[in-house]
Scaffold this active site. Structure first.
Site, PDB file in Angstrom:
ATOM      1  N   ASP A 229       3.968   9.416  10.307  1.00  0.00           N
ATOM      2  CA  ASP A 229       3.027   8.231  10.007  1.00  0.00           C
ATOM      3  C   ASP A 229       2.200   8.250   9.699  1.00  0.00           C
ATOM      4  O   ASP A 229       1.299   7.858   8.625  1.00  0.00           O
ATOM      5  CB  ASP A 229       4.102   7.328  11.138  1.00  0.00           C
ATOM      6  CG  ASP A 229       3.037   5.113  10.920  1.00  0.00           C
ATOM      7  OD1 ASP A 229       3.446   5.446   9.295  1.00  0.00           O
ATOM      8  OD2 ASP A 229       2.957   5.194  11.610  1.00  0.00           O
ATOM      9  N   HIS A 234      -2.589  10.554   6.717  1.00  0.00           N
ATOM     10  CA  HIS A 234      -3.744  10.443   6.646  1.00  0.00           C
ATOM     11  C   HIS A 234      -4.660  11.304   8.186  1.00  0.00           C
ATOM     12  O   HIS A 234      -5.572  11.847   6.793  1.00  0.00           O
ATOM     13  CB  HIS A 234      -3.952   9.218   7.287  1.00  0.00           C
ATOM     14  CG  HIS A 234      -3.499   7.778   6.692  1.00  0.00           C
ATOM     15  ND1 HIS A 234      -2.790   7.665   5.937  1.00  0.00           N
ATOM     16  CD2 HIS A 234      -2.725   6.999   7.883  1.00  0.00           C
ATOM     17  CE1 HIS A 234      -2.447   6.322   5.958  1.00  0.00           C
ATOM     18  NE2 HIS A 234      -1.834   5.844   6.981  1.00  0.00           N
TER      19      HIS A 234
HETATM   20  C1  BG6 Z   1       0.113   3.305   8.511  1.00  0.00           C
HETATM   21  C2  BG6 Z   1       1.181   3.563   9.121  1.00  0.00           C
HETATM   22  O1  BG6 Z   1      -0.144   4.618   7.634  1.00  0.00           O
HETATM   23  O2  BG6 Z   1      -1.460   2.824   9.054  1.00  0.00           O
HETATM   24  C3  BG6 Z   1       0.179   2.498  10.305  1.00  0.00           C
HETATM   25  O3  BG6 Z   1       1.778   3.150   9.286  1.00  0.00           O
HETATM   26  C4  BG6 Z   1      -0.832   2.360  11.192  1.00  0.00           C
HETATM   27  O4  BG6 Z   1       1.212   3.236  12.167  1.00  0.00           O
HETATM   28  C5  BG6 Z   1      -1.760   2.183  10.315  1.00  0.00           C
HETATM   29  O5  BG6 Z   1      -1.017   1.404  11.905  1.00  0.00           O
HETATM   30  C6  BG6 Z   1      -3.132   2.524  10.983  1.00  0.00           C
HETATM   31  O6  BG6 Z   1      -4.261   2.376   9.108  1.00  0.00           O
HETATM   32  P1  BG6 Z   1      -5.724   1.482  10.105  1.00  0.00           P
HETATM   33  O7  BG6 Z   1      -6.358   1.344   8.436  1.00  0.00           O
HETATM   34  O8  BG6 Z   1      -5.180  -0.044  10.724  1.00  0.00           O
HETATM   35  O9  BG6 Z   1      -6.132   2.696  10.628  1.00  0.00           O
END
Ligand code: BG6
Length: 484
Positions: A229, A234
């Protein structure tokens, strides 16, 4: 430039939470090109008016400053339409053809915010209905597959009907203002470049901590876990942004070529590093902001005996001339002590100490991604106690707060990325070879875990994760930034 944005999954979670609010912000900021139309696609039998009312109601859940007033909503709603579709039925695509043919726009964006199992079907059906012409762009939301083979299968199916320059693979972290600033810091300034290497940097830490649990996504998360995930996409994209060589220009492929080289240089896993340098955890009950929260295993849609990780910490290296031997630590998890995403660059200590004492890590650059957006430079200065000429050094900090400097109404990640798709800018989107390389590196970890059922460590919600994550970093003689 006129456009139609077709939103598959138009009544889904992502559309409500992220995409509609982002499109509205672009509308409010006047950056959405005029002559646009947003066509929500869903299985429900809804009129355009009913769809608009549903969206109106969902805006009540958006933070106050980002909610439309009545006039604004009337303007925004005039862009919204709805088409009911069963995504596996060719006849339904024929109806979409009819809707699109009514206006011949310059650009058609197909945003596929559905379950990834539908990506291939949607692409094939679009091609079957001749909806893949050169003016079409396709946007695919993560996750693109759950391993290398499934990722490749999706990418191959999409590439059979769209060319690479029509494909926009979203990693919304690349749209965050702080990540733009990281590129600006590194490639718009010469100051740090001579220091940005193994001779001067002791270690780099990437933390993406969330306070939230799995919310209503338990069933999805159960088969996904933190590694797929957050780390595969990321966190590795952040690692690329911090570790890549300067690209030869700012074109999409120049940037993506350099990111790809970083992914290819990640140190291959061995049995030993898999056992020692990757920690996985799962939250139990605890307190977040003073409120009791349930263990992961009690969340809706989660197997009570679940072995899914909600936390990962790992150590890796980029094996090239710039970075050889410098540890990169990645850590991400749900239900941690705070919502905090940051990259910490710890510089090496002075080669020879002439002062009496040094406290903690002397020089550190902190790149705050969220909730704050800015830079902190940590230095040492002469402390207060100079009566006895003790020459005791004290930590001081230079703060550059980008929200204060540029205002907090800055363009959010999805807003930025949606505008980039409409304008055809690929710089902040991920190429298929990057994705494949990231999966290739992550797969040995998944394999190792499937043969190591004992390895999951529990941590109380509201903490920084299992203590094994601190023990791991301590083996290199370092500590996580909040610990030292
Ligand atoms: C998403 C994930 O890609 O990014 C989520 O699937 C996560 O689980 C989210 O909560 C976090 O994104 P941000 O922008 O809130 O840090």
């Amino acid at each position: 430039m006129s456009f139609d944005l077709v939103l598959f999954g138009g009544t889904g979670d992502l559309a409500w939470r992220k995409l509609m609010p982002a499109l509205f912000q672009a509308f409010r900021h006047g950056t959405l090109p005029p002559g646009g139309r947003i066509i929500g696609i869903g299985r429900d039998e809804l009129s355009a008016e009913q769809y608009r009312s549903l969206i109106r109601a969902r805006f009540d859940k958006v933070e106050l400053a980002k909610r439309p007033n009545e006039d604004e909503f009337v303007g925004f709603a005039s862009l919204l339409e709805f088409v009911r579709m069963d995504l596996s039925r060719p006849a339904d695509y024929a109806r979409l053809v009819g809707t699109l043919a009514a206006r011949q726009t310059d650009t058609v964006v197909m945003y596929v915010a559905t379950a990834p199992t539908l990506f291939t079907t949607v692409c094939e059906q679009l091609a079957g209905a001749a909806l893949n012409s050169a003016k079409t762009r396709i946007v695919l939301e993560k996750p693109l597959g759950h391993d290398l083979a499934s990722n490749r299968a999706i990418n191959e199916a999409v590439r059979r009907v769209f060319s690479e320059k029509q494909i926009f693979r979203i990693d919304h972290y690349l749209g965050k203002p702080a990540v733009q600033n990281l590129f600006a810091l590194r490639f718009g300034n010469a100051l740090f470049e001579p220091l940005w290497r193994r001779e001067h940097i002791a270690n780099i830490q990437i933390t993406i901590a969330e306070e939230l649990g799995v919310e209503k996504r338990g069933a999805f998360y159960e088969t996904t876990g933190a590694l797929r995930d957050m780390v595969q996409n990321h966190a590795l994209q952040l690692l690329c942004a911090i570790g890549m060589e300067p690209p030869i220009n700012s074109h999409a492929d120049a940037i993506r070529d350099e990111k790809l080289k970083v992914l290819r240089s990640l140190k291959p896993w061995t049995a030993e590093t898999l056992a020692q340098d990757v920690i996985r955890g799962q939250y139990t009950g605890g307190k977040i902001a003073g409120n009791a929260v349930a263990p992961y295993c009690d969340e809706t849609g989660v197997n009570p005996a679940s072995q899914t990780e909600t936390f990962v910490a790992l150590r890796t290296e980029i094996s090239n001339w710039r970075w050889a031997g410098v540890p990169f630590f990645i850590r991400t998890g749900k239900r941690l002590a705070g919502r905090d995403a940051r990259i910490v660059v710890n510089f090496r200590p002075t080669p020879h100490a002439i002062f009496n004492s040094q406290i903690g890590v002397a020089n550190r650059l902190v790149i705050n991604l969220q909730p704050k957006d800015g830079l902190e430079l940590h230095l040492l200065a002469q402390g207060q106690d100079n009566r006895r000429n003790s020459q005791t050094l004290a930590p001081v900090q230079l703060d550059l707060d980008f929200d204060k400097r540029f205002g907090s109404g800055r363009v959010g990640a999805y807003e930025r990325l949606l505008l980039d798709v409409i304008d055809g800018r690929l710089n902040l989107f991920v190429r298929s070879d990057e994705q494949e390389e990231a999966w290739r590196w992550v797969e040995p970890i998944l394999e190792h875990w499937s043969n190591d059922p004992q390895g999951l460590r529990l941590y109380a919600a509201g903490t920084w994760g299992p203590s094994a994550a601190s023990a791991m970093i301590a083996r290199d003689g370092f500590c996580w930034a909040e610990e030292c």
